[in-house]
Motif scaffolding. Structure first.
Motif, PDB file in Angstrom:
ATOM      1  N   ALA A 165     -22.168  15.668  23.929  1.00  0.00           N
ATOM      2  CA  ALA A 165     -22.775  15.953  22.624  1.00  0.00           C
ATOM      3  C   ALA A 165     -23.429  14.708  22.043  1.00  0.00           C
ATOM      4  CB  ALA A 165     -21.714  16.491  21.672  1.00  0.00           C
ATOM      5  N   ARG A 166     -22.729  13.576  22.146  1.00  0.00           N
ATOM      6  CA  ARG A 166     -23.291  12.330  21.617  1.00  0.00           C
ATOM      7  C   ARG A 166     -24.592  11.981  22.331  1.00  0.00           C
ATOM      8  NH1 ARG A 166     -19.022   9.115  22.321  1.00  0.00           N
ATOM      9  NH2 ARG A 166     -18.175   9.640  20.265  1.00  0.00           N
ATOM     10  N   ALA A 167     -24.634  12.176  23.660  1.00  0.00           N
ATOM     11  CA  ALA A 167     -25.858  11.886  24.411  1.00  0.00           C
ATOM     12  C   ALA A 167     -26.989  12.830  24.000  1.00  0.00           C
ATOM     13  CB  ALA A 167     -25.586  12.016  25.912  1.00  0.00           C
ATOM     14  N   GLY A 168     -26.615  14.033  23.533  1.00  0.00           N
ATOM     15  CA  GLY A 168     -27.628  14.990  23.106  1.00  0.00           C
ATOM     16  C   GLY A 168     -28.002  14.867  21.643  1.00  0.00           C
ATOM     17  N   GLY A 169     -27.470  13.865  20.959  1.00  0.00           N
ATOM     18  CA  GLY A 169     -27.824  13.645  19.568  1.00  0.00           C
ATOM     19  C   GLY A 169     -26.958  14.406  18.573  1.00  0.00           C
ATOM     20  N   ASP A 170     -25.835  14.980  19.027  1.00  0.00           N
ATOM     21  CA  ASP A 170     -24.919  15.679  18.126  1.00  0.00           C
ATOM     22  C   ASP A 170     -23.712  14.774  17.883  1.00  0.00           C
ATOM     23  OD1 ASP A 170     -23.100  17.253  16.804  1.00  0.00           O
ATOM     24  OD2 ASP A 170     -22.963  18.803  18.341  1.00  0.00           O
ATOM     25  N   PRO A 171     -23.632  14.125  16.722  1.00  0.00           N
ATOM     26  CA  PRO A 171     -22.541  13.180  16.463  1.00  0.00           C
ATOM     27  C   PRO A 171     -21.268  13.848  15.935  1.00  0.00           C
ATOM     28  CG  PRO A 171     -24.028  13.184  14.602  1.00  0.00           C
ATOM     29  CD  PRO A 171     -24.588  14.182  15.588  1.00  0.00           C
ATOM     30  N   TYR A 172     -21.292  15.170  15.784  1.00  0.00           N
ATOM     31  CA  TYR A 172     -20.201  15.837  15.069  1.00  0.00           C
ATOM     32  C   TYR A 172     -19.087  16.380  15.961  1.00  0.00           C
ATOM     33  CZ  TYR A 172     -23.716  15.735  11.377  1.00  0.00           C
ATOM     34  OH  TYR A 172     -24.653  15.329  10.458  1.00  0.00           O
ATOM     35  N   LEU A 173     -19.392  16.616  17.233  1.00  0.00           N
ATOM     36  CA  LEU A 173     -18.380  17.223  18.080  1.00  0.00           C
ATOM     37  C   LEU A 173     -17.171  16.303  18.257  1.00  0.00           C
ATOM     38  CD1 LEU A 173     -18.053  19.945  19.546  1.00  0.00           C
ATOM     39  CD2 LEU A 173     -18.621  18.757  21.665  1.00  0.00           C
ATOM     40  N   GLY A 174     -17.398  14.992  18.116  1.00  0.00           N
ATOM     41  CA  GLY A 174     -16.278  14.059  18.205  1.00  0.00           C
ATOM     42  C   GLY A 174     -15.237  14.344  17.140  1.00  0.00           C
ATOM     43  N   SER A 175     -15.682  14.741  15.966  1.00  0.00           N
ATOM     44  CA  SER A 175     -14.741  15.081  14.907  1.00  0.00           C
ATOM     45  C   SER A 175     -14.033  16.392  15.211  1.00  0.00           C
ATOM     46  CB  SER A 175     -15.463  15.176  13.558  1.00  0.00           C
ATOM     47  OG  SER A 175     -15.971  13.909  13.186  1.00  0.00           O
ATOM     48  N   TYR A 176     -14.756  17.345  15.805  1.00  0.00           N
ATOM     49  CA  TYR A 176     -14.093  18.590  16.170  1.00  0.00           C
ATOM     50  C   TYR A 176     -13.058  18.340  17.272  1.00  0.00           C
ATOM     51  CZ  TYR A 176     -13.108  23.299  17.647  1.00  0.00           C
ATOM     52  OH  TYR A 176     -12.447  24.460  17.981  1.00  0.00           O
ATOM     53  N   ALA A 177     -13.302  17.331  18.099  1.00  0.00           N
ATOM     54  CA  ALA A 177     -12.314  16.995  19.133  1.00  0.00           C
ATOM     55  C   ALA A 177     -10.971  16.624  18.504  1.00  0.00           C
ATOM     56  CB  ALA A 177     -12.829  15.843  19.998  1.00  0.00           C
ATOM     57  N   LEU A 178     -11.006  16.047  17.308  1.00  0.00           N
ATOM     58  CA  LEU A 178      -9.758  15.746  16.602  1.00  0.00           C
ATOM     59  C   LEU A 178      -9.024  17.036  16.230  1.00  0.00           C
ATOM     60  CD1 LEU A 178     -11.062  12.951  14.206  1.00  0.00           C
ATOM     61  CD2 LEU A 178      -9.590  12.627  16.204  1.00  0.00           C
ATOM     62  N   VAL A 179      -9.791  18.070  15.866  1.00  0.00           N
ATOM     63  CA  VAL A 179      -9.192  19.365  15.548  1.00  0.00           C
ATOM     64  C   VAL A 179      -8.559  19.955  16.799  1.00  0.00           C
ATOM     65  CG1 VAL A 179      -9.619  21.667  14.577  1.00  0.00           C
ATOM     66  CG2 VAL A 179     -10.937  19.698  13.762  1.00  0.00           C
ATOM     67  N   ARG A 180      -9.239  19.807  17.931  1.00  0.00           N
ATOM     68  CA  ARG A 180      -8.688  20.294  19.206  1.00  0.00           C
ATOM     69  C   ARG A 180      -7.410  19.530  19.568  1.00  0.00           C
ATOM     70  NH1 ARG A 180      -9.242  24.481  20.887  1.00  0.00           N
ATOM     71  NH2 ARG A 180     -11.382  24.582  21.623  1.00  0.00           N
ATOM     72  N   ARG A 181      -7.448  18.213  19.395  1.00  0.00           N
ATOM     73  CA  ARG A 181      -6.242  17.414  19.676  1.00  0.00           C
ATOM     74  C   ARG A 181      -5.105  17.812  18.741  1.00  0.00           C
ATOM     75  NH1 ARG A 181      -7.830  11.340  19.172  1.00  0.00           N
ATOM     76  NH2 ARG A 181      -5.555  11.143  19.313  1.00  0.00           N
ATOM     77  N   ALA A 182      -5.445  18.139  17.498  1.00  0.00           N
ATOM     78  CA  ALA A 182      -4.418  18.561  16.551  1.00  0.00           C
ATOM     79  C   ALA A 182      -3.777  19.878  16.981  1.00  0.00           C
ATOM     80  CB  ALA A 182      -5.026  18.701  15.149  1.00  0.00           C
ATOM     81  N   LEU A 183      -4.530  20.722  17.665  1.00  0.00           N
ATOM     82  CA  LEU A 183      -3.961  21.964  18.180  1.00  0.00           C
ATOM     83  C   LEU A 183      -2.939  21.667  19.272  1.00  0.00           C
ATOM     84  CD1 LEU A 183      -4.202  25.095  17.982  1.00  0.00           C
ATOM     85  CD2 LEU A 183      -5.781  24.957  19.925  1.00  0.00           C
ATOM     86  N   VAL A 184      -3.246  20.693  20.125  1.00  0.00           N
ATOM     87  CA  VAL A 184      -2.303  20.303  21.178  1.00  0.00           C
ATOM     88  C   VAL A 184      -1.015  19.762  20.563  1.00  0.00           C
ATOM     89  CG1 VAL A 184      -1.920  18.742  23.130  1.00  0.00           C
ATOM     90  CG2 VAL A 184      -4.139  19.862  22.858  1.00  0.00           C
TER      91      VAL A 184
END
Length: 416
Positions: free
Chosen positions: A207-226
């Motif tokens: 996502a970062r390579a594609g110009g989307d800086p926001y998915l990194g924050s959603y990854a925190l939500v995914r980690r919080a699910l784990v």
């Protein structure tokens, strides 16, 4: 032992302060009087469910839950880590940037009977359609069956991006990131949280390579699910809070607030939970899903904040209120979304069982257990185990006895 000695006297003190006899208390909680007496005397350990219910009923603000806390040791709850070392499933940043068209041609990718160059926009549109279809397929297919296809498609779209025209390269990378993020979710459903976190990390890079800086924050939500399924409520809250910066899109902030609420509920912090749910409701209502790009998070729950409210009310020890909300929201789920229906259906059954509506809980669970072989889920199984423990208090019920073989089959370790 020390947990029993601390919890029991505090429970008795709060009950007496509330002016309740043990009989009145047992009726209110729908628990056996003799069992509660042994818990108060330190002769029996309180289950997490009992601690939550006592905490909510006596207004202990999480104190009883903290006294009774013990780590969950379920090996298939989605909290197990994969072995350390280089990951065999990840693409890697250099591979993304250096992948060529040969990968696509070698695998015989065709659209309308014609072999296409990776720079063709129609091929990107085709992969977008495939992504939507795979997400639908994920609702009715075992994750271990779907994972190899998802991994292959993620690599192929990343390869497509490396040779795409500059105008479509960013879109291809963002699409690849969504493939990787969904692959991570299916890995977690398969019980491999190490792979889940690895693929989520890969999604962030794409996502970062594609110009989307926001998915990194959603990854925190995914980690919080784990961490949530691993029993780390405080870690869940901390991760979710990091994904709520004001510069982030409303949907990511709303999903993060929703996850924070679930963490607060596990901690017994009702005020923090309800405040987070209000924030999630406001943010998610402001977010219109327009279909312009693949949706982040669930696409089958029409009102995620409302469904999460029912989820959290159970963890806060308020099963009757939870059952009312979950009954209402469950009716809004699409019939084809078997995985989503199983997730919230078992939570619904659990709420009814905790409310003493044993036959109704068994009827709900009986219908769901029939579809579980088609959509096995390590995360849903955590609620199936909780349901089995809840129902074990009602062994004299014929409905419970009839359900037990099906429960045991779903919870039995998978054989390869």
């Amino acid at each position: 032992m020390s947990t029993n000695l601390c919890f029991g006297p505090e429970l008795r003190r709060l009950r007496v302060e509330a002016g309740l006899t043990l009989t009145e208390f047992s009726v209110a909680l729908n628990y056996d009087k003799g069992h509660l007496s042994k818990v108060e005397r330190g002769e029996r350990s309180p289950s997490p469910e009992l601690a939550r219910r006592c905490d909510a009923f006596l207004g202990a603000d999480g104190e009883l839950q903290r006294l009774a806390t013990r780590p969950e040791a379920d090996s298939d709850s989605g909290s197990a880590e994969s072995p350390a070392g280089p990951s065999r499933w990840l693409i890697g940043r250099r591979a993304v940037l250096s992948a060529g068209t040969g990968v696509l041609i070698d695998l015989g990718v065709k659209l309308g009977g014609q072999a296409l160059s990776s720079a063709d926009d129609p091929l990107l549109g085709s992969y977008r359609m495939q992504f939507d279809q795979l997400r639908k397929l994920g609702q009715s297919t075992a994750p271990k069956i779907l994972l190899p296809l998802l991994e292959t498609q993620t690599r192929m779209v990343a390869g497509l991006a490396s040779d795409a025209r500059s105008a479509s390269r960013a879109s291809a990378l963002v699409l690849a990131s969504r493939f990787a993020e969904f692959t991570g979710w299916m890995a977690q459903e398969a019980g491999d949280s190490g792979a889940a976190l690895g693929w989520t990390g890969e999604a962030v890079e794409l996502a970062r390579a594609g110009g989307d800086p926001y998915l990194g924050s959603y990854a925190l939500v995914r980690r919080a699910l784990v961490t949530m399924y691993g029993g780390d409520a405080a870690g869940t809250v901390a991760l979710a809070r990091r994904a709520q910066g004001s510069e982030l899109p409303p949907r990511i902030r709303g999903l993060a607030a929703q996850r924070e609420a679930q963490g607060h509920a596990l901690l017994g912090n009702e005020v923090g939970c309800l405040r987070s749910l209000d924030r999630a409701r406001e943010l998610l209502s402001d977010d219109a899903l327009n279909g312009a790009e693949p949706v982040i998070g669930t696409s089958h729950v029409s009102d995620p904040a409302a469904m999460s409210t029912g989820w959290c009310l159970h963890d806060l020890g308020r099963p009757k209120a939870a059952a009312e909300v979950l009954d209402r929201e469950y009716l809004r789920l699409p019939p084809h979304a078997l995985r989503t229906r199983a997730r919230y259906g078992f939570r619904r059954s659990l709420a009814h069982a905790a409310s003493g509506e044993v036959e109704h809980a068994c009827a709900i669970a009986g219908e769901l257990l029939g579809v579980m072989p088609a959509v096995p889920s390590a995360t849903v199984n955590s609620d199936v185990r909780r349901l089995a423990r809840e129902l074990s208090r009602f062994r004299s019920s014929r409905a419970v006895r009839d359900l037990q073989p099906a429960l045991a089959r779903v919870l039995a370790p998978a054989h390869s």
